[in-house]
Design an enzyme around this catalytic site. Structure first.
Site, PDB file in Angstrom:
ATOM      1  N   LYS A  11     -43.224  74.844 -30.869  1.00 42.60           N
ATOM      2  CA  LYS A  11     -41.755  74.840 -30.809  1.00 42.60           C
ATOM      3  C   LYS A  11     -41.174  73.525 -31.326  1.00 42.60           C
ATOM      4  O   LYS A  11     -40.223  73.546 -32.092  1.00 42.60           O
ATOM      5  CB  LYS A  11     -41.249  75.046 -29.368  1.00 42.60           C
ATOM      6  CG  LYS A  11     -41.524  76.411 -28.789  1.00 42.60           C
ATOM      7  CD  LYS A  11     -40.767  76.624 -27.477  1.00 42.60           C
ATOM      8  CE  LYS A  11     -41.117  75.615 -26.397  1.00 42.60           C
ATOM      9  NZ  LYS A  11     -42.514  75.679 -25.938  1.00 42.60           N
ATOM     10  N   ARG A  86     -35.734  77.985 -19.520  1.00 47.44           N
ATOM     11  CA  ARG A  86     -37.107  78.299 -19.152  1.00 47.44           C
ATOM     12  C   ARG A  86     -37.167  79.195 -17.932  1.00 47.44           C
ATOM     13  O   ARG A  86     -38.255  79.542 -17.479  1.00 47.44           O
ATOM     14  CB  ARG A  86     -37.819  77.003 -18.817  1.00 47.44           C
ATOM     15  CG  ARG A  86     -38.852  76.544 -19.835  1.00 47.44           C
ATOM     16  CD  ARG A  86     -39.435  75.266 -19.271  1.00 47.44           C
ATOM     17  NE  ARG A  86     -40.653  74.845 -19.873  1.00 47.44           N
ATOM     18  CZ  ARG A  86     -40.737  74.065 -20.937  1.00 47.44           C
ATOM     19  NH1 ARG A  86     -39.660  73.703 -21.594  1.00 47.44           N
ATOM     20  NH2 ARG A  86     -41.905  73.677 -21.370  1.00 47.44           N
ATOM     21  N   ARG A 125     -54.544  68.253 -28.565  1.00 42.32           N
ATOM     22  CA  ARG A 125     -53.330  67.593 -29.043  1.00 42.32           C
ATOM     23  C   ARG A 125     -53.288  66.112 -28.641  1.00 42.32           C
ATOM     24  O   ARG A 125     -53.535  65.754 -27.516  1.00 42.32           O
ATOM     25  CB  ARG A 125     -52.120  68.332 -28.455  1.00 42.32           C
ATOM     26  CG  ARG A 125     -50.794  67.720 -28.786  1.00 42.32           C
ATOM     27  CD  ARG A 125     -49.702  68.711 -28.600  1.00 42.32           C
ATOM     28  NE  ARG A 125     -49.275  68.807 -27.209  1.00 42.32           N
ATOM     29  CZ  ARG A 125     -48.195  69.497 -26.838  1.00 42.32           C
ATOM     30  NH1 ARG A 125     -47.494  70.177 -27.728  1.00 42.32           N
ATOM     31  NH2 ARG A 125     -47.846  69.535 -25.578  1.00 42.32           N
ATOM     32  N   ARG A 136     -51.030  63.438 -24.014  1.00 45.47           N
ATOM     33  CA  ARG A 136     -49.906  63.522 -23.084  1.00 45.47           C
ATOM     34  C   ARG A 136     -50.475  63.800 -21.696  1.00 45.47           C
ATOM     35  O   ARG A 136     -51.407  64.597 -21.584  1.00 45.47           O
ATOM     36  CB  ARG A 136     -49.019  64.692 -23.531  1.00 45.47           C
ATOM     37  CG  ARG A 136     -47.575  64.326 -23.743  1.00 45.47           C
ATOM     38  CD  ARG A 136     -46.830  65.462 -24.389  1.00 45.47           C
ATOM     39  NE  ARG A 136     -46.553  66.561 -23.457  1.00 45.47           N
ATOM     40  CZ  ARG A 136     -45.822  67.621 -23.773  1.00 45.47           C
ATOM     41  NH1 ARG A 136     -45.309  67.741 -24.976  1.00 45.47           N
ATOM     42  NH2 ARG A 136     -45.612  68.572 -22.896  1.00 45.47           N
ATOM     43  N   ARG A 147     -49.333  74.886 -16.611  1.00 49.69           N
ATOM     44  CA  ARG A 147     -48.149  75.105 -17.460  1.00 49.69           C
ATOM     45  C   ARG A 147     -48.137  76.513 -18.045  1.00 49.69           C
ATOM     46  O   ARG A 147     -47.092  77.150 -18.151  1.00 49.69           O
ATOM     47  CB  ARG A 147     -48.087  74.064 -18.580  1.00 49.69           C
ATOM     48  CG  ARG A 147     -47.585  72.707 -18.065  1.00 49.69           C
ATOM     49  CD  ARG A 147     -47.970  71.568 -18.981  1.00 49.69           C
ATOM     50  NE  ARG A 147     -47.436  71.688 -20.311  1.00 49.69           N
ATOM     51  CZ  ARG A 147     -48.017  71.178 -21.395  1.00 49.69           C
ATOM     52  NH1 ARG A 147     -49.154  70.510 -21.296  1.00 49.69           N
ATOM     53  NH2 ARG A 147     -47.458  71.316 -22.566  1.00 49.69           N
TER      54      ARG A 147
HETATM   55  P1  ADP Z   1     -44.285  72.306 -23.455  1.00 47.10           P
HETATM   56  O1  ADP Z   1     -43.373  73.327 -24.040  1.00 47.10           O
HETATM   57  O2  ADP Z   1     -45.361  71.902 -24.426  1.00 47.10           O
HETATM   58  O3  ADP Z   1     -44.815  72.642 -22.100  1.00 47.10           O
HETATM   59  P2  ADP Z   1     -42.061  70.439 -23.083  1.00 47.10           P
HETATM   60  O4  ADP Z   1     -42.061  69.141 -23.766  1.00 47.10           O
HETATM   61  O5  ADP Z   1     -41.067  71.453 -23.502  1.00 47.10           O
HETATM   62  O6  ADP Z   1     -43.547  70.961 -23.209  1.00 47.10           O
HETATM   63  O7  ADP Z   1     -41.885  70.222 -21.492  1.00 47.10           O
HETATM   64  C1  ADP Z   1     -42.692  69.348 -20.773  1.00 47.10           C
HETATM   65  C2  ADP Z   1     -42.336  69.426 -19.281  1.00 47.10           C
HETATM   66  O8  ADP Z   1     -40.941  69.052 -19.087  1.00 47.10           O
HETATM   67  C3  ADP Z   1     -42.437  70.820 -18.656  1.00 47.10           C
HETATM   68  O9  ADP Z   1     -43.747  71.135 -18.252  1.00 47.10           O
HETATM   69  C4  ADP Z   1     -41.451  70.671 -17.482  1.00 47.10           C
HETATM   70  O10 ADP Z   1     -42.019  69.947 -16.399  1.00 47.10           O
HETATM   71  C5  ADP Z   1     -40.332  69.832 -18.063  1.00 47.10           C
HETATM   72  N1  ADP Z   1     -39.280  70.694 -18.654  1.00 47.10           N
HETATM   73  C6  ADP Z   1     -38.933  70.768 -19.974  1.00 47.10           C
HETATM   74  N2  ADP Z   1     -37.932  71.652 -20.152  1.00 47.10           N
HETATM   75  C7  ADP Z   1     -37.644  72.159 -18.924  1.00 47.10           C
HETATM   76  C8  ADP Z   1     -36.718  73.126 -18.441  1.00 47.10           C
HETATM   77  N3  ADP Z   1     -35.878  73.779 -19.259  1.00 47.10           N
HETATM   78  N4  ADP Z   1     -36.694  73.393 -17.112  1.00 47.10           N
HETATM   79  C9  ADP Z   1     -37.508  72.775 -16.267  1.00 47.10           C
HETATM   80  N5  ADP Z   1     -38.422  71.857 -16.651  1.00 47.10           N
HETATM   81  C10 ADP Z   1     -38.490  71.543 -17.961  1.00 47.10           C
END
Ligand code: ADP
Length: 199
Positions: A11, A86, A125, A136, A147
Protein backbone atom coordinates in the site's frame (compact mmCIF):
# COMPACT_ATOMS: atom_id res chain seq x y z
CA UNK A 1 -9.86 7.62 -2.44
CA UNK A 2 -8.91 4.85 -0.03
CA UNK A 3 -6.28 2.19 -0.53
CA UNK A 4 -7.21 -1.03 1.26
CA UNK A 5 -5.16 -4.15 1.78
CA UNK A 6 -3.35 -6.30 4.34
CA UNK A 7 0.02 -5.44 5.90
CA UNK A 8 2.69 -6.15 3.31
CA UNK A 9 0.39 -5.71 0.30
CA UNK A 10 2.45 -2.76 -0.92
CA UNK A 11 0.00 0.00 0.00
CA UNK A 12 2.71 2.51 0.96
CA UNK A 13 4.59 2.07 -2.31
CA UNK A 14 1.50 2.21 -4.51
CA UNK A 15 0.01 5.07 -2.46
CA UNK A 16 2.97 7.32 -3.29
CA UNK A 17 2.87 6.52 -7.01
CA UNK A 18 -0.92 6.71 -7.44
CA UNK A 19 -1.24 9.90 -5.37
CA UNK A 20 1.50 11.44 -7.53
CA UNK A 21 -0.43 10.55 -10.71
CA UNK A 22 -3.66 11.93 -9.27
CA UNK A 23 -1.96 15.07 -7.90
CA UNK A 24 -3.32 14.55 -4.38
CA UNK A 25 -1.52 13.98 -1.05
CA UNK A 26 -0.98 10.40 0.14
CA UNK A 27 -1.99 10.26 3.79
CA UNK A 28 -0.68 7.24 5.69
CA UNK A 29 -1.87 6.81 9.28
CA UNK A 30 1.01 4.36 9.90
CA UNK A 31 3.54 7.00 8.77
CA UNK A 32 1.91 9.70 10.90
CA UNK A 33 2.00 7.39 13.93
CA UNK A 34 5.64 6.42 13.29
CA UNK A 35 6.65 10.09 12.94
CA UNK A 36 4.96 10.80 16.27
CA UNK A 37 6.66 7.83 17.93
CA UNK A 38 10.11 8.94 16.79
CA UNK A 39 9.33 12.57 17.67
CA UNK A 40 8.22 11.34 21.12
CA UNK A 41 5.00 13.33 21.04
CA UNK A 42 2.06 12.57 23.31
CA UNK A 43 0.20 11.01 20.38
CA UNK A 44 3.27 8.86 19.69
CA UNK A 45 3.40 7.68 23.28
CA UNK A 46 -0.29 6.78 23.18
CA UNK A 47 0.07 4.86 19.93
CA UNK A 48 3.34 3.02 20.55
CA UNK A 49 2.12 0.25 22.88
CA UNK A 50 -0.60 -0.75 20.44
CA UNK A 51 1.68 -0.62 17.42
CA UNK A 52 4.41 -2.69 19.08
CA UNK A 53 1.83 -5.35 19.92
CA UNK A 54 0.52 -5.38 16.33
CA UNK A 55 -2.86 -4.11 17.54
CA UNK A 56 -4.86 -1.21 16.21
CA UNK A 57 -4.55 2.16 17.89
CA UNK A 58 -8.01 2.96 19.37
CA UNK A 59 -10.48 4.56 16.94
CA UNK A 60 -10.91 7.78 18.99
CA UNK A 61 -7.21 8.59 18.68
CA UNK A 62 -6.93 7.60 15.03
CA UNK A 63 -10.12 9.27 13.81
CA UNK A 64 -9.28 12.59 15.50
CA UNK A 65 -5.83 12.52 13.91
CA UNK A 66 -7.22 11.84 10.42
CA UNK A 67 -9.89 14.54 10.77
CA UNK A 68 -7.17 17.10 11.55
CA UNK A 69 -5.10 15.94 8.62
CA UNK A 70 -8.04 16.09 6.17
CA UNK A 71 -8.80 19.64 7.29
CA UNK A 72 -5.41 20.82 6.01
CA UNK A 73 -5.49 22.89 2.81
CA UNK A 74 -3.66 20.36 0.61
CA UNK A 75 -6.46 17.81 1.12
CA UNK A 76 -9.20 20.14 -0.17
CA UNK A 77 -8.89 18.97 -3.77
CA UNK A 78 -8.77 15.28 -2.85
CA UNK A 79 -6.54 12.80 -1.06
CA UNK A 80 -5.47 9.20 -0.99
CA UNK A 81 -5.79 7.46 2.38
CA UNK A 82 -3.39 4.58 3.07
CA UNK A 83 -4.03 2.53 6.21
CA UNK A 84 -7.27 4.26 7.10
CA UNK A 85 -10.04 3.28 7.64
CA UNK A 86 -9.14 -0.02 9.27
CA UNK A 87 -12.41 -0.76 11.06
CA UNK A 88 -16.07 -0.40 10.09
CA UNK A 89 -16.40 2.24 12.85
CA UNK A 90 -13.57 4.26 11.28
CA UNK A 91 -15.22 3.95 7.85
CA UNK A 92 -18.52 5.22 9.21
CA UNK A 93 -16.84 8.14 10.95
CA UNK A 94 -14.88 8.95 7.80
CA UNK A 95 -18.11 9.03 5.80
CA UNK A 96 -19.74 11.44 8.23
CA UNK A 97 -16.68 13.72 8.57
CA UNK A 98 -16.42 13.94 4.80
CA UNK A 99 -20.10 14.66 4.41
CA UNK A 100 -19.73 17.54 6.91
CA UNK A 101 -17.06 18.91 4.57
CA UNK A 102 -19.36 18.42 1.56
CA UNK A 103 -17.10 15.62 0.30
CA UNK A 104 -17.39 11.87 -0.29
CA UNK A 105 -15.12 9.03 -1.33
CA UNK A 106 -14.90 8.39 -5.08
CA UNK A 107 -13.19 5.04 -5.03
CA UNK A 108 -11.72 2.32 -2.80
CA UNK A 109 -8.96 0.20 -4.28
CA UNK A 110 -8.16 -3.11 -2.61
CA UNK A 111 -4.74 -4.72 -3.10
CA UNK A 112 -5.17 -8.49 -2.94
CA UNK A 113 -2.21 -10.67 -1.84
CA UNK A 114 -2.37 -14.17 -0.32
CA UNK A 115 -1.18 -14.73 3.24
CA UNK A 116 1.88 -16.84 2.39
CA UNK A 117 3.28 -14.04 0.22
CA UNK A 118 2.52 -11.43 2.91
CA UNK A 119 4.46 -13.31 5.58
CA UNK A 120 7.36 -13.73 3.17
CA UNK A 121 7.42 -10.03 2.27
CA UNK A 122 7.03 -8.69 5.82
CA UNK A 123 9.65 -10.89 7.44
CA UNK A 124 12.18 -9.90 4.78
CA UNK A 125 11.31 -6.19 4.84
CA UNK A 126 13.97 -3.69 5.99
CA UNK A 127 13.93 0.09 6.07
CA UNK A 128 16.81 2.51 5.65
CA UNK A 129 17.20 4.59 8.85
CA UNK A 130 20.24 6.83 9.33
CA UNK A 131 22.15 4.93 6.69
CA UNK A 132 21.37 1.52 8.21
CA UNK A 133 18.98 -1.24 7.15
CA UNK A 134 16.72 -1.95 10.10
CA UNK A 135 13.66 -4.11 10.69
CA UNK A 136 10.52 -2.28 11.76
CA UNK A 137 9.67 -3.33 15.35
CA UNK A 138 6.28 -4.58 14.21
CA UNK A 139 7.78 -6.70 11.39
CA UNK A 140 9.03 -9.30 13.91
CA UNK A 141 7.42 -12.68 13.13
CA UNK A 142 5.08 -12.83 16.17
CA UNK A 143 3.88 -9.27 15.56
CA UNK A 144 3.39 -9.94 11.86
CA UNK A 145 1.10 -12.86 12.73
CA UNK A 146 -0.86 -10.65 15.10
CA UNK A 147 -1.19 -7.87 12.48
CA UNK A 148 -2.46 -10.33 9.88
CA UNK A 149 -4.97 -11.72 12.38
CA UNK A 150 -6.14 -8.20 13.29
CA UNK A 151 -6.48 -7.44 9.57
CA UNK A 152 -8.68 -10.49 8.99
CA UNK A 153 -10.86 -9.75 12.01
CA UNK A 154 -11.22 -5.96 11.87
CA UNK A 155 -10.21 -4.61 8.46
CA UNK A 156 -11.15 -7.29 5.90
CA UNK A 157 -14.90 -6.62 6.46
CA UNK A 158 -14.35 -3.18 4.89
CA UNK A 159 -14.09 -4.86 1.53
CA UNK A 160 -17.76 -5.91 1.71
CA UNK A 161 -18.71 -2.57 3.26
CA UNK A 162 -17.31 -0.59 0.32
CA UNK A 163 -18.54 -3.11 -2.22
CA UNK A 164 -22.03 -2.46 -0.86
CA UNK A 165 -21.47 1.25 -1.42
CA UNK A 166 -20.46 0.58 -5.03
CA UNK A 167 -17.00 2.06 -4.48
CA UNK A 168 -14.77 -1.01 -4.50
CA UNK A 169 -12.26 -2.11 -7.14
CA UNK A 170 -9.99 -5.10 -6.40
CA UNK A 171 -6.67 -5.83 -8.04
CA UNK A 172 -4.10 -8.60 -7.82
CA UNK A 173 -1.11 -7.01 -6.07
CA UNK A 174 1.41 -9.77 -6.78
CA UNK A 175 4.01 -8.91 -9.41
CA UNK A 176 6.48 -6.13 -10.15
CA UNK A 177 5.70 -2.72 -8.63
CA UNK A 178 5.17 -1.23 -12.12
CA UNK A 179 2.79 -4.03 -13.09
CA UNK A 180 0.69 -3.52 -9.96
CA UNK A 181 0.65 0.25 -10.58
CA UNK A 182 -0.55 -0.34 -14.14
CA UNK A 183 -3.38 -2.60 -12.86
CA UNK A 184 -4.28 0.01 -10.23
CA UNK A 185 -4.45 2.85 -12.73
CA UNK A 186 -6.50 0.72 -15.12
CA UNK A 187 -8.94 -0.15 -12.33
CA UNK A 188 -9.21 3.54 -11.45
CA UNK A 189 -9.62 4.59 -15.07
CA UNK A 190 -6.52 6.82 -14.90
CA UNK A 191 -4.29 7.01 -17.97
CA UNK A 192 -0.81 5.61 -17.36
CA UNK A 193 0.99 8.22 -19.50
CA UNK A 194 4.46 7.50 -18.20
CA UNK A 195 4.83 4.15 -19.90
CA UNK A 196 7.87 4.09 -22.14
CA UNK A 197 6.74 4.68 -25.67
CA UNK A 198 3.45 6.35 -24.69
CA UNK A 199 2.89 9.98 -25.71
P1 ADP B 1 0.84 -2.11 7.86
O1 ADP B 1 -0.24 -1.78 6.89
O2 ADP B 1 2.07 -2.62 7.16
O3 ADP B 1 0.42 -2.97 9.00
P2 ADP B 1 0.92 0.65 8.82
O4 ADP B 1 2.14 1.45 8.69
O5 ADP B 1 -0.26 1.03 8.01
O6 ADP B 1 1.38 -0.83 8.57
O7 ADP B 1 0.45 0.63 10.37
C1 ADP B 1 1.32 0.28 11.40
C2 ADP B 1 0.56 0.27 12.73
O8 ADP B 1 0.01 1.59 13.00
C3 ADP B 1 -0.66 -0.65 12.78
O9 ADP B 1 -0.32 -1.98 13.09
C4 ADP B 1 -1.48 0.04 13.89
O10 ADP B 1 -0.99 -0.25 15.19
C5 ADP B 1 -1.26 1.51 13.63
N1 ADP B 1 -2.30 2.05 12.71
C6 ADP B 1 -2.10 2.53 11.45
N2 ADP B 1 -3.27 2.94 10.91
C7 ADP B 1 -4.23 2.69 11.84
C8 ADP B 1 -5.64 2.87 11.88
N3 ADP B 1 -6.33 3.38 10.84
N4 ADP B 1 -6.31 2.52 13.01
C9 ADP B 1 -5.67 2.01 14.06
N5 ADP B 1 -4.34 1.79 14.09
C10 ADP B 1 -3.62 2.14 13.00
Amino acid sequence: MVLLGPPGAGKGTQAQIIAGKLGVPAISTGDIFRANVSGQTELGQQAKTYMDAGDLVPDEITVAMVKDRLAEPDAKGGFLLDGFPRTIAQAEQLRSSLSELGQALDRVLELVVDEEELVRRLSGRRMLVDGQMVQRDDDKPETVRRRLHVYQEQTAPLSGFYEGEGLLARIDAIGEVEEVTARALRALGVADDERPGAD
